[in-house]
Design a protein around this motif. Structure first.
Motif, short mmCIF file in Angstrom:
data_model
loop_
_atom_site.label_atom_id
_atom_site.label_comp_id
_atom_site.label_asym_id
_atom_site.label_seq_id
_atom_site.Cartn_x
_atom_site.Cartn_y
_atom_site.Cartn_z
N ILE A 1 6.81 -2.60 -6.22
CA ILE A 1 5.79 -3.40 -6.89
C ILE A 1 5.12 -4.38 -5.93
O ILE A 1 3.91 -4.61 -5.99
CB ILE A 1 6.39 -4.16 -8.10
CG1 ILE A 1 6.86 -3.15 -9.16
CG2 ILE A 1 5.38 -5.12 -8.70
CD1 ILE A 1 7.67 -3.77 -10.29
N LEU A 2 5.89 -4.94 -5.01
CA LEU A 2 5.38 -5.99 -4.12
C LEU A 2 5.15 -5.52 -2.69
O LEU A 2 5.03 -6.34 -1.77
CB LEU A 2 6.37 -7.17 -4.11
CG LEU A 2 6.64 -7.86 -5.45
CD1 LEU A 2 7.72 -8.92 -5.29
CD2 LEU A 2 5.37 -8.48 -6.02
N ALA A 3 5.05 -4.21 -2.48
CA ALA A 3 4.95 -3.67 -1.12
C ALA A 3 3.80 -4.30 -0.33
O ALA A 3 3.99 -4.77 0.80
CB ALA A 3 4.79 -2.14 -1.18
N GLU A 4 2.60 -4.31 -0.90
CA GLU A 4 1.44 -4.78 -0.14
C GLU A 4 1.51 -6.27 0.19
O GLU A 4 1.29 -6.65 1.35
CB GLU A 4 0.15 -4.45 -0.89
CG GLU A 4 -1.08 -4.64 -0.02
CD GLU A 4 -2.34 -4.02 -0.63
OE1 GLU A 4 -3.42 -4.62 -0.48
OE2 GLU A 4 -2.21 -2.94 -1.26
N PRO A 5 1.80 -7.17 -0.77
CA PRO A 5 1.90 -8.59 -0.39
C PRO A 5 3.03 -8.88 0.60
O PRO A 5 2.91 -9.77 1.44
CB PRO A 5 2.14 -9.31 -1.72
CG PRO A 5 2.48 -8.27 -2.72
CD PRO A 5 1.87 -7.00 -2.24
N ILE A 6 4.12 -8.11 0.53
CA ILE A 6 5.22 -8.31 1.48
C ILE A 6 4.77 -7.94 2.90
O ILE A 6 4.98 -8.70 3.85
CB ILE A 6 6.45 -7.46 1.08
CG1 ILE A 6 7.12 -8.05 -0.17
CG2 ILE A 6 7.46 -7.40 2.22
CD1 ILE A 6 8.22 -7.19 -0.74
N ILE A 7 4.13 -6.79 3.04
CA ILE A 7 3.64 -6.35 4.36
C ILE A 7 2.59 -7.32 4.89
O ILE A 7 2.59 -7.68 6.07
CB ILE A 7 3.06 -4.93 4.28
CG1 ILE A 7 4.14 -3.92 3.90
CG2 ILE A 7 2.41 -4.53 5.61
CD1 ILE A 7 5.24 -3.76 4.91
N ARG A 8 1.69 -7.75 4.01
CA ARG A 8 0.62 -8.66 4.44
C ARG A 8 1.21 -9.96 4.98
O ARG A 8 0.80 -10.47 6.03
CB ARG A 8 -0.32 -8.95 3.28
CG ARG A 8 -1.52 -9.85 3.69
CD ARG A 8 -2.45 -10.14 2.53
NE ARG A 8 -3.03 -8.91 2.00
CZ ARG A 8 -2.77 -8.42 0.79
NH1 ARG A 8 -1.94 -9.06 -0.02
NH2 ARG A 8 -3.33 -7.31 0.38
N LEU A 9 2.18 -10.52 4.27
CA LEU A 9 2.79 -11.79 4.69
C LEU A 9 3.52 -11.65 6.02
O LEU A 9 3.39 -12.49 6.91
CB LEU A 9 3.76 -12.28 3.60
CG LEU A 9 4.59 -13.52 3.96
CD1 LEU A 9 3.70 -14.74 4.13
CD2 LEU A 9 5.66 -13.78 2.91
N ILE A 10 4.29 -10.58 6.16
CA ILE A 10 5.16 -10.45 7.33
C ILE A 10 4.42 -9.99 8.57
O ILE A 10 4.63 -10.51 9.67
CB ILE A 10 6.33 -9.47 7.01
CG1 ILE A 10 7.21 -10.06 5.91
CG2 ILE A 10 7.16 -9.19 8.26
CD1 ILE A 10 8.30 -9.12 5.43
N PHE A 11 3.51 -9.03 8.41
CA PHE A 11 2.96 -8.36 9.60
C PHE A 11 1.48 -8.61 9.89
O PHE A 11 1.06 -8.43 11.03
CB PHE A 11 3.17 -6.85 9.48
CG PHE A 11 4.61 -6.42 9.53
CD1 PHE A 11 5.45 -6.86 10.53
CD2 PHE A 11 5.13 -5.58 8.56
CE1 PHE A 11 6.77 -6.47 10.59
CE2 PHE A 11 6.45 -5.17 8.60
CZ PHE A 11 7.28 -5.63 9.62
#
Length: 532
Positions: free
Chosen positions: A339-349
């Protein structure tokens, strides 16, 4: 029942110690990947690094850490329970010498044939000028990592058998520290001398591997172990370890063949595909390490001792309890990552050279990898049970079945899905492996409590569905923050994850899952030690 509860507490306590240490390592690992993403993004340079680093990793899993660690712990635990301390430590010294000699020779051979190995693993790199040469250079630098990490695995096995879990699990944090500090420093320094910055990160990998080994040595010394140089190829204990390693190595070779196939496919996709797959799988490895690997490390010595003492009933209870813990921890993580794949990737990378396009591609890959997360983690718990039962051929069969399924799935979907086909196939093959291993183990152990497992699974699935509802309901409210600056993104993600986790835990607590109580108590005991 009392003994079963004590076993749960022992495994959960050890797993909690490992989990806390692994959490530190995985957080540092994410920082390491952030450094790579910011400096190199996804493309030519990082694709080369990933393939070069994959080569010693393939050999490490094939001959070192994977097969060796499980085989060594099984035999060493038996010696620890039935032999004198002198005999036990003599075996450990002999294994360390054997591994040092064997893997040093393999490393030298790998350095000599580095270009051929690169061309075999990623032939399409030859289509891009300079990519093969850079990958060869990085491979030669990082191959000695194989020796360091394998010796570290043997030391970790000794410490785990002696009841020391925290320091060995924390050791990988020092690998990441060495990679970050040493690698970044050299990456800034070496371009002044005509070397690519990525070469500094490759040297940093060696620095990290050396630190991972050395940080465990003081604890090893405290256990009373004293290394004695010497190689006895006739040692019965060494023969037992090698006998266990052979089928495991064959089985792991199937896994490496899958990685080899997938790397070939990924290298033929759009530039950056290798990097997107690597970044996303590194994120999936966070819950795998925290839950699957932690429980596997904690469970193996317990299972090995129970097997040595012919306590089959206790073995069944240990395995089912550990599987229930894995499901309780990984199913909500699976839902959250999807569910949170995109915001997690955006924040980290998404900083520096890592673009918005890279974020979308990596997030889609992460969601597909996450589907097989619970199965991947559960397999980490199931395989040690086969080692303890001395039935290592079944994980081997499962691994070779995975090759066939992987080839079929990737071949049928690669033209349509591109690199996403590899993530999808990985999850599907993990699920197939899980079903196969569960079935074979049921027969091999003369049955186990499926009813208990399904009852717990039902509670976990219900609680996970509630977690999904919470996230879906809160996402529209958090969307403006998730599109904001770095601090706003971090606050929004923390709010979503924390709220969903609390909701999940409360529902599971209301449904009274025994393993949850054990996990919570043991984790808090490690984080907040009781006053004496």
């Amino acid at each position: 029942m009392l003994k079963q509860t004590e076993t749960k507490k022992t495994i959960a306590g050890s797993a909690a110690a490992v989990g806390v240490a692994v959490m530190c390592s995985r957080v540092l690992g994410l920082i390491r990947e952030q450094v790579f993403a910011g400096l190199f993004g996804a493309g030519f340079t990082y694709d080369s690094f990933v393939v070069a680093f994959r080569i010693p990793n393939l050999l490490r899993d094939l001959f070192g850490e994977g097969a060796l660690s499980a085989a060594f712990v099984t035999v060493f635990s038996d010696y620890d329970a039935t032999r004198t301390r002198e005999e036990t430590y003599r075996l450990a010294s002999n294994v360390l010498t054997f591994i040092l000699v064997l893997l040093s020779l393999l490393t030298l051979g790998g350095i000599y044939f580095a270009k051929d190995i690169v061309m075999l693993l990623a032939p399409d790199f030859d289509l891009v000028a300079g990519k093969v040469e850079l990958t060869r250079q990085l491979t030669r630098i990082m191959l000695p990592f194989l020796v360091l990490i394998s010796l570290s695995a043997v030391v970790m096995g000794i410490l785990n058998t002696r009841g020391r879990f925290f320091i060995p699990a924390l050791a990988s944090s020092f690998f990441n520290l060495g990679s970050i500090i040493g690698g970044t420093s050299l990456a800034m320094l070496l371009p002044r001398y005509g070397q690519p910055a990525i070469v500094g990160m490759a040297v940093g990998t060696l620095i990290g591997g050396l630190l991972q080994l050395c940080v465990q040595l003081p604890t090893l010394w405290k256990t009373g172990f004293r290394y004695r140089f010497g190689l006895n190829l006739r040692d019965a204990g060494l023969h037992r370890i090698l006998k266990l390693m052979i089928p495991a190595t064959v089985g792991l070779s199937a896994t490496q063949i899958n990685i080899f196939i997938n790397t070939n496919f990924a290298a033929s996709c759009a530039e950056g595909s290798v990097s997107w797959l690597y970044y996303s799988f590194r994120l999936v490895q966070l819950p795998i390490g925290l839950f699957g690997v932690a429980l596997s490390i904690a469970m193996l010595p317990v299972l090995a001792k129970q097997a040595a003492q012919k306590e089959v009933i206790k073995m069944k209870e240990t395995m089912i309890s550990s599987l229930t813990m894995v499901f309780a921890l990984t199913l909500p993580a699976t839902a959250g990552l999807i569910i949170l794949a995109e915001p997690i990737i955006r924040l980290i990378f998404e900083h520096g050279a890592f673009t918005a396009t890279d974020t979308i591609q990596t997030a889609q890959t992460l969601a597909l990898f996450a589907i097989g997360l619970f199965a991947y983690s559960a397999n980490k718990v199931l395989v040690p049970a086969f080692y303890a039962l001395d039935k290592t051929r079944y994980p081997v069969i499962a691994s070779f079945l995975a090759i066939g399924f992987n080839l079929v799935i990737v071949t049928l979907t690669i033209n349509r899905l591109g690199h996403l086909a590899i993530a999808l196939s990985t999850s599907c093959t993990m699920l197939i492996n899980f079903i196969f291993l569960m079935g074979v183990l049921y027969v091999s152990m003369g049955g186990y409590s499926v009813r208990y497992l399904l009852k717990g699974l039902g509670k976990i699935v219900t609680s996970t569905l509630f977690l999904c509802l919470v996230l879906v309901a809160l996402l529209p409210l958090a969307s403006p923050w998730l599109a904001g600056n770095l601090i706003e993104q971090a606050v929004a993600l923390f709010f979503l994850i924390f709220t969903a986790a609390i909701g999940y835990g409360l529902v599971l607590q209301l449904m009274r899952l025994p393993e949850l109580d054990v996990i919570v108590r043991r984790v808090f005991a490690k984080i907040i030690p009781a006053k004496r």
